[in-house]
Design a protein around this motif. Sequence first.
Motif, PDB file in Angstrom:
ATOM      1  N   TRP B 179     -14.397   1.007  12.891  1.00  0.00           N
ATOM      2  CA  TRP B 179     -12.946   0.793  12.864  1.00  0.00           C
ATOM      3  C   TRP B 179     -12.350   0.728  11.464  1.00  0.00           C
ATOM      4  O   TRP B 179     -12.255   1.736  10.790  1.00  0.00           O
ATOM      5  CB  TRP B 179     -12.586  -0.459  13.657  1.00  0.00           C
ATOM      6  N   PHE B 180     -12.001  -0.480  11.029  1.00  0.00           N
ATOM      7  CA  PHE B 180     -11.296  -0.621   9.747  1.00  0.00           C
ATOM      8  C   PHE B 180     -12.169  -0.236   8.557  1.00  0.00           C
ATOM      9  O   PHE B 180     -11.669  -0.018   7.464  1.00  0.00           O
ATOM     10  CB  PHE B 180     -10.798  -2.056   9.560  1.00  0.00           C
ATOM     11  N   ALA B 181     -13.482  -0.193   8.750  1.00  0.00           N
ATOM     12  CA  ALA B 181     -14.359   0.144   7.631  1.00  0.00           C
ATOM     13  C   ALA B 181     -14.617   1.649   7.564  1.00  0.00           C
ATOM     14  O   ALA B 181     -15.311   2.121   6.680  1.00  0.00           O
ATOM     15  CB  ALA B 181     -15.682  -0.603   7.757  1.00  0.00           C
ATOM     16  N   ASP B 182     -14.053   2.391   8.520  1.00  0.00           N
ATOM     17  CA  ASP B 182     -14.269   3.829   8.565  1.00  0.00           C
ATOM     18  C   ASP B 182     -13.028   4.533   8.020  1.00  0.00           C
ATOM     19  O   ASP B 182     -11.943   4.418   8.575  1.00  0.00           O
ATOM     20  CB  ASP B 182     -14.519   4.235  10.028  1.00  0.00           C
ATOM     21  N   GLU B 183     -13.225   5.274   6.924  1.00  0.00           N
ATOM     22  CA  GLU B 183     -12.070   5.883   6.255  1.00  0.00           C
ATOM     23  C   GLU B 183     -11.261   6.808   7.156  1.00  0.00           C
ATOM     24  O   GLU B 183     -10.055   6.923   7.008  1.00  0.00           O
ATOM     25  CB  GLU B 183     -12.534   6.684   5.043  1.00  0.00           C
ATOM     26  N   SER B 184     -11.936   7.493   8.082  1.00  0.00           N
ATOM     27  CA  SER B 184     -11.203   8.452   8.905  1.00  0.00           C
ATOM     28  C   SER B 184     -10.565   7.766  10.113  1.00  0.00           C
ATOM     29  O   SER B 184      -9.755   8.358  10.811  1.00  0.00           O
ATOM     30  CB  SER B 184     -12.154   9.563   9.364  1.00  0.00           C
ATOM     31  N   LEU B 185     -10.939   6.522  10.360  1.00  0.00           N
ATOM     32  CA  LEU B 185     -10.479   5.847  11.567  1.00  0.00           C
ATOM     33  C   LEU B 185      -9.471   4.737  11.257  1.00  0.00           C
ATOM     34  O   LEU B 185      -8.704   4.313  12.111  1.00  0.00           O
ATOM     35  CB  LEU B 185     -11.704   5.227  12.268  1.00  0.00           C
ATOM     36  N   VAL B 264      -3.441  -8.012   5.011  1.00  0.00           N
ATOM     37  CA  VAL B 264      -4.356  -8.967   5.619  1.00  0.00           C
ATOM     38  C   VAL B 264      -5.589  -8.263   6.177  1.00  0.00           C
ATOM     39  O   VAL B 264      -6.710  -8.727   6.007  1.00  0.00           O
ATOM     40  CB  VAL B 264      -3.640  -9.756   6.739  1.00  0.00           C
ATOM     41  N   ILE B 265      -5.384  -7.103   6.791  1.00  0.00           N
ATOM     42  CA  ILE B 265      -6.512  -6.472   7.474  1.00  0.00           C
ATOM     43  C   ILE B 265      -7.428  -5.721   6.502  1.00  0.00           C
ATOM     44  O   ILE B 265      -8.634  -5.905   6.510  1.00  0.00           O
ATOM     45  CB  ILE B 265      -6.008  -5.525   8.581  1.00  0.00           C
ATOM     46  N   THR B 266      -6.877  -4.857   5.661  1.00  0.00           N
ATOM     47  CA  THR B 266      -7.749  -3.991   4.850  1.00  0.00           C
ATOM     48  C   THR B 266      -7.467  -4.047   3.358  1.00  0.00           C
ATOM     49  O   THR B 266      -8.229  -3.493   2.572  1.00  0.00           O
ATOM     50  CB  THR B 266      -7.587  -2.520   5.269  1.00  0.00           C
ATOM     51  N   GLN B 267      -6.385  -4.641   2.944  1.00  0.00           N
ATOM     52  CA  GLN B 267      -5.938  -4.585   1.548  1.00  0.00           C
ATOM     53  C   GLN B 267      -5.770  -3.133   1.074  1.00  0.00           C
ATOM     54  O   GLN B 267      -5.884  -2.842  -0.112  1.00  0.00           O
ATOM     55  CB  GLN B 267      -6.913  -5.324   0.625  1.00  0.00           C
ATOM     56  N   GLY B 268      -5.565  -2.235   2.023  1.00  0.00           N
ATOM     57  CA  GLY B 268      -5.353  -0.825   1.660  1.00  0.00           C
ATOM     58  C   GLY B 268      -6.618   0.008   1.695  1.00  0.00           C
ATOM     59  O   GLY B 268      -6.580   1.214   1.575  1.00  0.00           O
ATOM     60  N   GLY B 269      -7.752  -0.634   1.863  1.00  0.00           N
ATOM     61  CA  GLY B 269      -9.032   0.070   1.826  1.00  0.00           C
ATOM     62  C   GLY B 269      -9.403   0.652   3.159  1.00  0.00           C
ATOM     63  O   GLY B 269      -8.591   0.618   4.081  1.00  0.00           O
ATOM     64  N   PRO B 270     -10.596   1.192   3.338  1.00  0.00           N
ATOM     65  CA  PRO B 270     -11.574   1.426   2.277  1.00  0.00           C
ATOM     66  C   PRO B 270     -11.157   2.586   1.369  1.00  0.00           C
ATOM     67  O   PRO B 270     -10.753   3.637   1.888  1.00  0.00           O
ATOM     68  CB  PRO B 270     -12.844   1.799   3.038  1.00  0.00           C
TER      69      PRO B 270
END
Lengths: 432, 332
Positions: B179-185, B264-270
Motif C-alpha cells: 500500500w503506502f510503501a509501494d510507489e506505484s500504489l 500524517v500518512i506518508t510525508q509525501g513518500g516513498p
Amino acid sequence: MGPEPFSRRTFLSAAGLAGLSVPLLAACGGDDSGDSGGSAETVTIEWWNIATTEPGKTLWPKLAKEYEAANPNVKIKFVATENDAYKAKMTAQTASGKLPDIFHTWGGGVLKQQIDAGLVKDLTKDVAPWLGTLLPISLEAYKFDGKTYAVPFDIGMVGFWYNKALFTKAKIDKPPATWAELIEDVKKLKAAGITPMALAGKEKWPGHYYWAYLAMRIGGLPALQQAATSNDFTGPGFVEAGRRLKELADLDPFQRGFLNASYPSSDGQAAQMGNGKTAMELMGQWAPSVQSDAGKGLGDDLGFFPFPTVDGGQGAATEVFGGGSGHALSKDAPKAAVDFLKWFASIDVDRRLVESKGYQPVVKGAESALTDPNLKIVNQTLGSATGFQLFLDQAFPPAVGQEVNDSVAALIAGKSTPEQVTQKITQTAKSQ
Amino acid sequence: MALSTLKDGQSEDAVAESSAGSAASGRATRRRRRWNRLTIILFLLPALVLFTLLVLVPILIALYASFFRWGGFGLPSDFVGLDNFTRLFQDEVFLGDLWRGLVLILLSIGIQLPFALSIAVLLNQRLRGRAFYRLLFFAPYVLSEVITGVLFTMIFSPDEGLANHLLEMVGLGHLNPTWFADESLVLFTLFLVMTWKYFGFHMILYLAGLQSIPKEVLEAASIDGAGSWQRFRHVTLPLLGPTIRISIFLSVIGAIQLFDLVWVITQGGPVHASETMSITLFQFGFKRYQVGYASAISVVMFVISFVFAIFYQRYVMRRDTEGAVTAMRGLR
C-alpha cells in the motif's frame, strides 16, 4: 512585566510565514513565559522537550514537579512534543523570532542558525563554574567560537543493535567487524528466512546513518569534515559510500514496506526489533528503551556492535558517529532557567537519568549508575573514541541536512545513483 | 443593508441624470450619495481591515519574499529576481506535484463525486433507517485529518493491517500489497482514504440539492412515460447542476491544497511518490529554511487556485452565481 518587545523584524518574519501558512502558525502560537521577576515573585519557565517516549515520559514530568517543590517561586510549564513534530514546531518558532525559555537541542547547524538569528542565550559565563563536572565530548555539539550555548543531558553514538537469538539461528557466531562480513551475514539471515534489518523509511533520518558512517569509514573523518566546509561532497569517498550502501540495499535487507515505516510506531522500526521480527537496526543509544516501549523488548537477547570497517577505507573503527541532547535557553530566559539547567546537570539528577536506562551519562562519575551491559559498551566505546562526528542532519545547515536525508532515502529506494546523491548534496550545500 | 443602499444610490443616480437641469436637486443628490458611500465604507471597514491584514498583506509579503533567497531570519536581502520560479519549474519534484495534483483531481471528479452522487440518490429514496445511513456516511468527514491518517496507516500496514487480512479472507492473500510503501500504489491508496473521508460531505451536498427538486417535475416526467433512468438523466441531473458544479469546485480546490492527510500518512513518500504542492512547500519552508523558495511555491499555488476559481466561476458557475460575482452586468 510589560508587553513583549515586538520588533519590526519579528513581525515581518512572522507575517512572511503567515503568508505561507496561517493555520500552522496559529497552531503554534501562545506563550506566556514570565520575565525575570523579583525573588519573591513567581516565575514561570516554559520547558520544551521531546520526552514523549519512556523512560522520559514518566521521569521528566516527575523531575519538573520535584524542582517546583524545592523552588516554590518557580513554575515549570512542561511541553513535550514528538521528535519530528518538535523539529517542525521549532522551525516555525525560530522563524517567528521567539523561542521557549528552555528548549531541547541537538546542537550543530540548527542551533547555529538559531544563534545567528540572535535568539539563543550565551551560557559561557553562567555555566563556567560547573562546566568542568561534565564530560568534554558531550559538550562538543554546543560550542561555537569558544562559547557554550547549551547544557547536555545525554550523549551517545549510533551502532548496530542486534538480536543474538536470530543471529544464532542463522548460524552467525560473532557480530561482523568488516562491511564484507556484514554483507555475508545479511545473506545468511535472508537464507534462514529472517529479515536482516529494520528501517524507518518514512522518516529518512535513520537511513542517513548508513551513508554517513560509510563515508566516515571509507573517506575518513577529516574528509567528511573538510567537505562540510568546502561544500564539496563529490569526492571518491562519498561516491564509494553510496555504492556500498546500494550494494546492501540491493540485497533487499529491510522489512516489507519499510519505505512507509516510521521509527517509534507499533509497526515501525523499533517495534520490528523489539518484537524480535528483524535481526538488527542501526540506531543510537536510545534504541533499547524505544524497542521495549514500541514493542516487547529483547532483554538479554539484545547485543551491540560498532559500525564495521570497510576494507581499504581510511576511517578507524574507533571513530564514532552520533550525537547527544541538551537544553539551550532563549535569549530572554529568566535566571531561574539557568538554575534549573544547573540542577538538571547535577550528578544526582544525571544518575537518575542514567538509571532509567534511556540516557548516557554526561556528568563525570555518573557512569557507575549504568547497569545495562549494552549501554556500558556504548559508554566505553564513547570513552575510547578517537574521533566524533555529529549527526549530519544536525551538523549541517538544515537545507543540506535534509538533502542528505532525502537523497540517501532515494538511493536506498533504488531511485537514485550514488553519483546523484553526492551531486545533489553538493548542489544544495553550494547554494547556501 | 449595504446592498439596498447601493440600489438606492443607483436609482438616485438615474434620476439625477434624467433631470440634469436642476442644479439644486443635483447637489442634494450628490450629498446624499456621499453620505451613502460613507455608510458603506463605515460598515465595510472592520471586515476590510481584517481581510487586508490577514489575507492581502501576507499574500503580498509572500510574493515579495519569493524574489529573494531568504532563510526566514531577518529581512530578505539577497534579491534573485525570478530565479526561484525558474528553479521551481525545473524541479522534478514540483512538476511531479502538478501531475499528481491533476491525477487526484481527475480521480475525484471521475470516481469520488459520482460515487457520492449515487449514494445520495440511494439515500433520497424511501428506505428503512436512511437517517442512520446518512449519519454513518457523513461521520468520516467530521473526523479530523490526523485521526483519519493514523487510522489508515494502521489499516494499510503491510504486516498486521486490516486491509491485507481482508484480502487474505477473500482469497487474494497472494497479492499482499504494501500500500503506502509501494510507489506505484501509494497515490491510489491515498485516494481511497480521501474518498472515504470526503465523499460524505459531497453526499450531503447532493442530498440537499435533491431535496430541493420539486416532486411535481418528476411526476410530470413519469406521466410522460419517462423511466427511472430517463427521469434521473433528464430531470434530476440537470436540476442538480448547481450543486454538482459547486461540489466539483470544492473538490478541485481541496485537491490543490491537500496537505494534512498526506503529511500524517506518508510525508509525501516513498521518494516523493505521494508528494503534493503543499508538502513540497512545507519541506522547503519549515524543514530546509528556504523560505524564499517556499514562498515561490506558495505564489504558484495561489495563482493556480486563483485563476481556476476565477475562470470556473466566470464560465462554469455563471448561472449559479448570477448576481454575485457576475453582478455588474446584471445591474447595468
